[in-house]
Write a protein that holds these residues in place. Sequence first.
Motif, PDB file in Angstrom:
ATOM      1  N   SER A   1      38.476  49.103  70.058  1.00  0.00           N
ATOM      2  CA  SER A   1      39.562  50.067  70.198  1.00  0.00           C
ATOM      3  C   SER A   1      39.111  51.485  69.855  1.00  0.00           C
ATOM      4  O   SER A   1      39.851  52.439  70.063  1.00  0.00           O
ATOM      5  N   ASN A   2      37.917  51.605  69.333  1.00  0.00           N
ATOM      6  CA  ASN A   2      37.345  52.907  69.024  1.00  0.00           C
ATOM      7  C   ASN A   2      37.200  53.694  70.326  1.00  0.00           C
ATOM      8  O   ASN A   2      36.619  53.201  71.291  1.00  0.00           O
ATOM      9  N   PRO A   3      37.700  54.918  70.391  1.00  0.00           N
ATOM     10  CA  PRO A   3      37.615  55.688  71.639  1.00  0.00           C
ATOM     11  C   PRO A   3      36.188  56.015  72.056  1.00  0.00           C
ATOM     12  O   PRO A   3      35.942  56.340  73.219  1.00  0.00           O
TER      13      PRO A   3
ATOM     14  N   SER B   1      40.113  39.922  65.070  1.00  0.00           N
ATOM     15  CA  SER B   1      40.757  41.138  64.602  1.00  0.00           C
ATOM     16  C   SER B   1      39.732  42.260  64.407  1.00  0.00           C
ATOM     17  O   SER B   1      39.969  43.411  64.790  1.00  0.00           O
ATOM     18  N   ALA B   2      38.596  41.936  63.821  1.00  0.00           N
ATOM     19  CA  ALA B   2      37.532  42.930  63.632  1.00  0.00           C
ATOM     20  C   ALA B   2      36.994  43.410  64.976  1.00  0.00           C
ATOM     21  O   ALA B   2      36.716  44.603  65.158  1.00  0.00           O
TER      22      ALA B   2
ATOM     23  N   THR C   1      27.737  48.582  68.534  1.00  0.00           N
ATOM     24  CA  THR C   1      26.757  49.121  67.601  1.00  0.00           C
ATOM     25  C   THR C   1      27.400  49.703  66.347  1.00  0.00           C
ATOM     26  O   THR C   1      26.725  50.359  65.567  1.00  0.00           O
ATOM     27  N   SER C   2      28.659  49.460  66.150  1.00  0.00           N
ATOM     28  CA  SER C   2      29.395  50.020  65.021  1.00  0.00           C
ATOM     29  C   SER C   2      28.913  49.427  63.699  1.00  0.00           C
ATOM     30  O   SER C   2      28.888  48.206  63.516  1.00  0.00           O
ATOM     31  N   ARG C   3      28.543  50.286  62.783  1.00  0.00           N
ATOM     32  CA  ARG C   3      28.108  49.841  61.463  1.00  0.00           C
ATOM     33  C   ARG C   3      29.278  49.257  60.679  1.00  0.00           C
ATOM     34  O   ARG C   3      29.126  48.274  59.953  1.00  0.00           O
TER      35      ARG C   3
END
Length: 143
Positions: A111-113, A104-105, A122-124
Amino acid sequence: MIVCVSVVGHQNNPLYLQSFTEADDALKLHHVVHCSLDVIDERVNNPKKTGLTLNETFLGLLYPTENYKVYGYLTNTKVKFILVTTDVDVRDADVRNFFRRFHSAYVDAVSNPFHVPGKKITSRSFAERVSTIVKSFGLGGAV
């Protein structure tokens, strides 16, 4: 205790690896994750031999080593999730719950554009969410 979690792309390219040990075991954990890819390929390509059904995403215990137990999960898009733990007695229900929450995470992160498909994550906020999931591993509660 969870030592490492990893996301590997459908072409076996590493997308994410996070270690949760104090020691400098990053290279060893990379090796463990890399070795588990062969086991995943073996299970996916020989489902009759391993008893896997085609719609089963949880691959279970891939292999135990002297220090670690390695678990696998395969998404419908052939992205592989790998969990490395030091616990001797880990319940499958806990591992399945971990992978469900981790998946899910992952879906939220890709899904981030601004995320480029097939590139490293690389999403914090993804890293923080993974840390929260890891901390609650085995406690039986959903966060």
